[in-house]
Design a protein around this motif. Structure first.
Motif: not given
Length: 340
Positions: A80-106
């Motif tokens: 995610x550090x390589x691919x998700x660059x610049x300004x962004x906000x995140x929306x997660x819909x829950x479940x284990x698949x959402x955890x990496x993006x949630x942690x990365x956003x924080x």
């Protein structure tokens, strides 16, 4: 850019997909999911740039699997550090698949928003909620956990909202009969399949049945006499348009779709759902007069038949009750908050 994550199961993926289909017309979207989830199998319909990681559930597994899951989340952070660059906000819909993006956003100190579909939040959403900018919910029961949440309901895909004329004929059914839909979500439910087998000879003559068995169980149940058996359907709008009442599990997405189409239901919640959330989902619908709830261990064919007769005997009231649950425009409300 808005980064969106939700998957593992259809309950987390399809609301995320519905939001993406609406939001991609107005914003740049990146979707993030799990390679082992339903989202990877259906990746061709997502329609926006997507990343899929080798991530796994933490809950209900042994220590070895938990360590593997933790490693997957850490490895996803590097990507995610390589691919998700610049300004962004995140929306997660829950479940284990959402955890990496949630942690990365924080960690990146960006704005994190959460959508909780079920009455009882997932562990992922409970964890991430501590740093969330905003939380969207579906059921009133969820306010016990997220007091300041905005109740938006669940985003539904336009494809699911389609209403077919003459749907019963299109499916080879009798347009003069009431159609009972029996299904257990995207993977089917063996218990409901077996219940159908026992129930079919007890139903009134004026009731016909559609059974969505799940692909795994289709071969066993495909030849059930007098039943339209399908393994799975991506065109649920056609199925709903042909249905008058349902026996089903009580996932939040399923309830929302049934509510949109005005299909009163007998809910038999999955007994092993995390924190018994399906029971609380269904109970809220029962309380507003949109259906009835029974525990699986009590759901023999005779009891189920009596409850179906109760719905049919007061059909218009139950129909009005379940329609009242649906909230229009969830995807717009959520996007307005994210971009406001």
């Amino acid at each position: 850019m808005i980064a969106v994550s939700g998957g593992g199961t259809g309950g987390h993926f399809f609301p995320a997909l519905a939001f993406i289909e609406y939001a991609k017309k107005k914003e740049n979207i990146l979707f993030i999911g799990a390679k082992r989830g339903i989202e990877y199998r259906l990746r061709e319909i997502i329609g926006v740039p997507s990343l899929f990681f080798e991530i796994y559930p933490f809950r209900g597994v042994r220590l070895k699997e938990r360590l593997r899951a933790l490693y997957g989340v850490l490895k996803a952070q590097r990507e995610l550090y390589k691919k998700l660059k610049g300004d962004f906000s995140s929306l997660v819909f829950g479940g284990y698949a959402s955890l990496p993006l949630g942690i990365h956003t924080i960690l990146r100190r960006k704005k994190l928003f959460i959508h909780e579909q079920n009455s009882v939040p997932s562990r992922t959403n409970k964890l991430l909620s501590r740093k969330a900018e905003g939380i969207f919910i579906t059921f009133e029961h969820t306010r016990k956990y997220f007091k300041d949440a905005l109740k938006t309901g669940i985003p539904l895909r336009e494809k699911v909202k389609k209403r077919y004329k003459d749907a019963k004929r299109k499916l080879g059914l009798n347009p003069e009969k009431k159609t009972l839909l029996i299904f257990g979500g995207s993977q089917g439910a063996l218990f409901l399949n077996e219940l159908t087998e026992r129930l079919i000879d007890l139903l009134p003559e004026e009731v016909q049945v559609i059974l969505i068995s799940g692909e795994k169980h289709y071969e066993r149940f495909k030849d059930l006499k007098g039943v339209k058996v399908l393994p799975f359907s991506l065109d649920m709008a056609l199925i709903y348009s042909a249905s008058d009442l349902a026996i089903t599990r009580a996932g939040a997405g399923t309830i929302t779709e049934l509510s949109y189409h005005g299909i009163p239901s007998l809910f038999i919640p999955y007994p092993y759902a995390a924190d018994d959330h399906q029971f609380f989902n269904a109970k809220e619908i029962e309380e507003i007069g949109g259906g009835l709830v029974i525990r699986q261990e009590e759901a023999n064919e005779k009891v189920v038949l009596k409850l179906l007769e109760r719905i049919l005997s007061d059909y218009e009231r139950f129909k009005k009750g379940i329609k009242g649950f649906y909230k229009e425009g969830a995807e717009k409300k959520i996007l307005d908050v994210l971009t406001g």
